[in-house]
Design a protein around this motif. Structure first.
Motif, PDB file in Angstrom:
ATOM      1  N   MET A 186       0.833  -1.205   0.000  1.00 27.86           N
ATOM      2  CA  MET A 186       0.000   0.000   0.000  1.00 27.86           C
ATOM      3  C   MET A 186       0.869   1.257   0.000  1.00 27.86           C
ATOM      4  N   THR A 187       1.902   1.248   0.830  1.00 24.94           N
ATOM      5  CA  THR A 187       2.804   2.403   0.908  1.00 24.94           C
ATOM      6  C   THR A 187       3.503   2.643  -0.428  1.00 24.94           C
ATOM      7  N   TRP A 188       3.876   1.590  -1.101  1.00 27.70           N
ATOM      8  CA  TRP A 188       4.538   1.696  -2.400  1.00 27.70           C
ATOM      9  C   TRP A 188       3.664   2.442  -3.397  1.00 27.70           C
ATOM     10  N   LEU A 190       1.053   4.461  -2.646  1.00 30.61           N
ATOM     11  CA  LEU A 190       0.809   5.824  -2.181  1.00 30.61           C
ATOM     12  C   LEU A 190       2.013   6.724  -2.455  1.00 30.61           C
ATOM     13  N   LYS A 191       3.210   6.181  -2.335  1.00 30.94           N
ATOM     14  CA  LYS A 191       4.394   6.984  -2.651  1.00 30.94           C
ATOM     15  C   LYS A 191       4.482   7.284  -4.147  1.00 30.94           C
ATOM     16  N   LYS A 192       3.838   6.473  -4.954  1.00 32.15           N
ATOM     17  CA  LYS A 192       3.779   6.786  -6.389  1.00 32.15           C
ATOM     18  C   LYS A 192       2.867   7.985  -6.662  1.00 32.15           C
ATOM     19  N   GLY A 193       2.017   8.316  -5.694  1.00 32.09           N
ATOM     20  CA  GLY A 193       1.219   9.526  -5.821  1.00 32.09           C
ATOM     21  C   GLY A 193      -0.274   9.325  -5.911  1.00 32.09           C
ATOM     22  N   ILE A 194      -0.783   8.102  -5.716  1.00 32.60           N
ATOM     23  CA  ILE A 194      -2.227   7.923  -5.769  1.00 32.60           C
ATOM     24  C   ILE A 194      -2.865   8.614  -4.569  1.00 32.60           C
ATOM     25  N   ASP A 195      -4.168   8.816  -4.642  1.00 36.65           N
ATOM     26  CA  ASP A 195      -4.871   9.647  -3.668  1.00 36.65           C
ATOM     27  C   ASP A 195      -5.782   8.851  -2.736  1.00 36.65           C
ATOM     28  N   GLY A 196      -5.650   7.528  -2.761  1.00 36.95           N
ATOM     29  CA  GLY A 196      -6.439   6.733  -1.836  1.00 36.95           C
ATOM     30  C   GLY A 196      -6.785   5.372  -2.399  1.00 36.95           C
ATOM     31  N   PHE A 197      -7.607   4.661  -1.620  1.00 33.90           N
ATOM     32  CA  PHE A 197      -7.991   3.303  -1.979  1.00 33.90           C
ATOM     33  C   PHE A 197      -9.495   3.090  -1.813  1.00 33.90           C
ATOM     34  N   MET A 242      -3.565  -0.625  10.197  1.00 36.71           N
ATOM     35  CA  MET A 242      -3.336  -0.152   8.834  1.00 36.71           C
ATOM     36  C   MET A 242      -3.281   1.372   8.791  1.00 36.71           C
ATOM     37  N   HIS A 243      -4.181   2.008   9.528  1.00 35.85           N
ATOM     38  CA  HIS A 243      -4.206   3.471   9.549  1.00 35.85           C
ATOM     39  C   HIS A 243      -2.923   4.027  10.154  1.00 35.85           C
ATOM     40  N   ALA A 244      -2.496   3.434  11.256  1.00 39.04           N
ATOM     41  CA  ALA A 244      -1.303   3.938  11.938  1.00 39.04           C
ATOM     42  C   ALA A 244      -0.043   3.743  11.098  1.00 39.04           C
ATOM     43  N   LYS A 245       0.068   2.617  10.438  1.00 37.64           N
ATOM     44  CA  LYS A 245       1.293   2.289   9.717  1.00 37.64           C
ATOM     45  C   LYS A 245       1.329   2.833   8.292  1.00 37.64           C
ATOM     46  N   VAL A 246       0.128   3.119   7.724  1.00 36.08           N
ATOM     47  CA  VAL A 246       0.102   3.537   6.316  1.00 36.08           C
ATOM     48  C   VAL A 246      -0.749   4.781   6.097  1.00 36.08           C
ATOM     49  N   LEU A 247      -2.044   4.667   6.332  1.00 34.73           N
ATOM     50  CA  LEU A 247      -2.990   5.677   5.873  1.00 34.73           C
ATOM     51  C   LEU A 247      -2.758   7.047   6.491  1.00 34.73           C
ATOM     52  N   SER A 248      -2.390   7.081   7.767  1.00 33.15           N
ATOM     53  CA  SER A 248      -2.220   8.353   8.471  1.00 33.15           C
ATOM     54  C   SER A 248      -1.064   9.180   7.931  1.00 33.15           C
TER      55      SER A 248
END
Length: 585
Positions: A186-188, A190-197, A242-248
């Protein structure tokens, strides 16, 4: 209530295989989507939800992923995807991707390794069990796609769980290593620039301990185990992790596909102080015409129940969380065929349903083709269908002795292929979708129902959608205002107010009241007294409406209507599938 870009946006869902084919192979692709971004910008949407384009054997149209880090060859390349993201952002729009992590394809390297031996390090990435002593499956759960939810694997002599197809083994979220691999993926992205899931069946990731047998009256040896895998005991722990490690760590939106969630359960998923998801889909509404929780058992629906469900969600989440507003997606029949009239009043009812979705509190979702009033398709026989769920139902229904005509009637109303026929761009061969042979047949009505015709007609469904999207951007009360249902017991009319008053907490002190008043001013500006009245007729007949006891106003202004010559009065006649929106002050 906190402001957010995804609360103020409008989402357009793209089913890539059926959107536009750029290379004449009969399948839509990423370059085809890029070609139509100006069309979407003209429509006014500013968030694009892209259904799965990851590497996949495509047994379930991309929801069986074999590599989360690669693009499926049929859709293009990673360079094509990068171009799409760049072009979307250049137009001031956002892109969200489908996240499918309840299950993978059986061709995913994790599963290939998992099934290779009992002691493989990836064995515990999936849910394996021994069979019972009598030779039966580990439990009696039914697959959502028919038959048992367990598949015997002769390599290791055990069964694996698959809540959907046997080609879609369920992941074991109790395994910390699996979870962290998912978070890295997921982080990979998001770092590419997507805006969510958009998170596919995300509330199924936690299963009840022990995987007990299910009880029920479902015909056959297998029963729905939904009580044991929907909203399971560790769901909220997983989502908060998931929120703590990625989404936040990113400014993004998330929306969960959460079947079996009512508004009380939704509060725990989307409460602004819960740190889990931005919003979830309201499937309670779309299960209104399911018999015994089975979509293939069609029962009549009533507008009173329809309004009650929507109102419960609007009222319950007010000031707590956020709603999603949708009637269509890639898994559902076309809304105009289901909740409107796809013949005589197709245009009027398509506009009426759109009016509702853009005037309730929440983020509106438009599924491709909805903005031109696309309808269900009635293919003549089962050979035209491609959806695995439809094909499995047909096989089981015929084997059970149900008459062919009855089976096809059900499929015509319920098949997921209703939403998956190609986008109808014009009246040329294959509706301008492809220069080749389409992967699934077109709806035969494309010469009359297509984008080109809609663009040329200022009174079309498309241009009405443009007006609604524009109106919502102009009226903060339509985004953040309160919802008040009127005439709850009317069996044909859906009437409600949107008012710019945040709900007060009883007994709140002066400081809290000042904070609320400041929030109201920040959101509504100087229009803090404007009320919006919405009147919708869900019937094909003229209906009388008397609001003399419910409405007080001095001036009225028509903001939008799907009929001409509309004037507001406290006692009025509402025409078939009429939709009218008024500003009252």
């Amino acid at each position: 209530m906190q402001k957010a870009w995804w609360k103020e946006g409008t989402v357009y869902q793209i089913y890539p295989r059926s959107f536009l084919d750029s290379n004449a192979d009969g399948n839509g692709d990423l370059k085809g989507i890029i070609q139509k971004l100006d069309y979407l910008q003209f429509l006014g949407v500013n968030i694009i939800w892209l259904c799965p384009v990851y590497k996949s054997p495509y047994y379930d149209n991309g929801y069986d992923i074999s590599d989360y880090y690669k693009i499926m060859d049929g859709f293009g390349t990673m360079d094509d995807w990068e171009e799409l993201l760049n072009e979307v952002h250049q137009r001031g729009m956002k892109l969200i991707m489908d996240l499918v992590v309840n299950h993978t394809s059986d061709e995913h390297p994790w599963f290939v390794a998992s099934r290779s031996s009992l002691d493989n390090p990836y064995r515990n990435y999936y849910i394996w069990r021994k069979g019972q002593d009598n030779g039966r499956e580990p439990n009696n759960w039914a697959s959502e796609f028919g038959g048992s939810a367990w598949e015997y694997d002769p390599i290791t002599g055990e069964y694996y769980l698959h809540l959907f197809s046997d080609r879609q083994p369920d992941l074991n979220w109790e395994n910390k290593a699996l979870r962290h691999d998912v978070y890295d993926m997921m982080t990979w992205w998001l770092k590419k620039g997507i805006d969510g899931f958009r998170m596919d069946v995300i509330n199924l990731i936690s299963k009840a301990e022990g995987l007990p047998d299910a009880s029920g009256a479902k015909e056959g040896p297998y029963q729905w185990g939904r009580d044991y895998y929907r909203n399971g005991p560790r769901l909220h722990y997983f989502l908060r992790e998931m929120h703590a490690k990625v989404l936040s760590k990113f400014d993004i939106m998330t929306v969960g596909e959460t079947p079996g969630v009512n508004c009380e359960k939704a509060e725990l998923l989307v409460g602004e102080d819960r740190h889990e998801l931005s919003m979830v889909f309201l499937f309670e509404l779309l299960e209104l015409d399911y018999g015994d929780g089975d979509k293939w058992k069609i029962v009549p629906w009533k507008l009173i129940d329809f309004k009650r469900i929507i109102s419960d969600w609007q009222d319950f989440l007010e000031g707590i969380g956020w709603n999603s507003l949708f009637l269509n997606n890639h898994d559902q029949p076309r809304a105009v065929s289901r909740f409107g009239d796809d013949h005589k009043f197709r245009v009027q009812s398509a506009k009426m349903l759109a009016t509702m979705l853009h005037t309730l509190q929440g983020t509106p979702y438009i599924y491709q083709g909805e903005e031109i009033g696309m309808t269900n398709v009635k293919f003549p026989d089962i050979s035209y269908y491609r959806d695995i769920d439809t094909l499995n139902f047909y096989k089981e229904a015929i084997a059970a002795g149900i008459k062919m005509e009855q089976v096809m009637d059900i499929i015509h109303a319920r098949s997921r292929d209703n939403a998956r026929t190609p986008m109808q761009w014009n009246n040329s061969e294959h509706a301008g979708f492809t220069a080749g042979k389409p992967w699934i047949n077109l709806n035969p009505n494309y010469p009359e129902v297509n984008v080109e015709e809609n663009l040329a007609n200022p009174d079309s469904v498309f241009h009405y959608y443009r007006q609604l999207i524009k109106l919502r951007k102009e009226k903060a009360v339509l985004i953040y205002g309160d919802y008040r249902l009127l005439c709850p017991n009317d069996e044909h009319l859906y009437v409600y107010l949107r008012v710019p008053k945040l709900r007060r907490v009883p007994g709140c002190g002066k400081k809290k009241l000042a904070e609320i008043q400041k929030a109201e001013k920040d959101i509504f500006g100087n229009n803090s007294e404007e009320k919006i009245l919405v009147i919708l007729n869900f019937s094909a007949e003229v209906k009388c409406l008397n609001l003399s006891e419910d409405i007080r106003y001095q001036e009225s202004q028509l903001l939008i209507s799907n009929y001409s010559s509309t004037n507001f009065a406290l006692e009025i006649e509402v025409r078939p599938f009429e939709a009218s929106v008024y500003s009252l002050s």
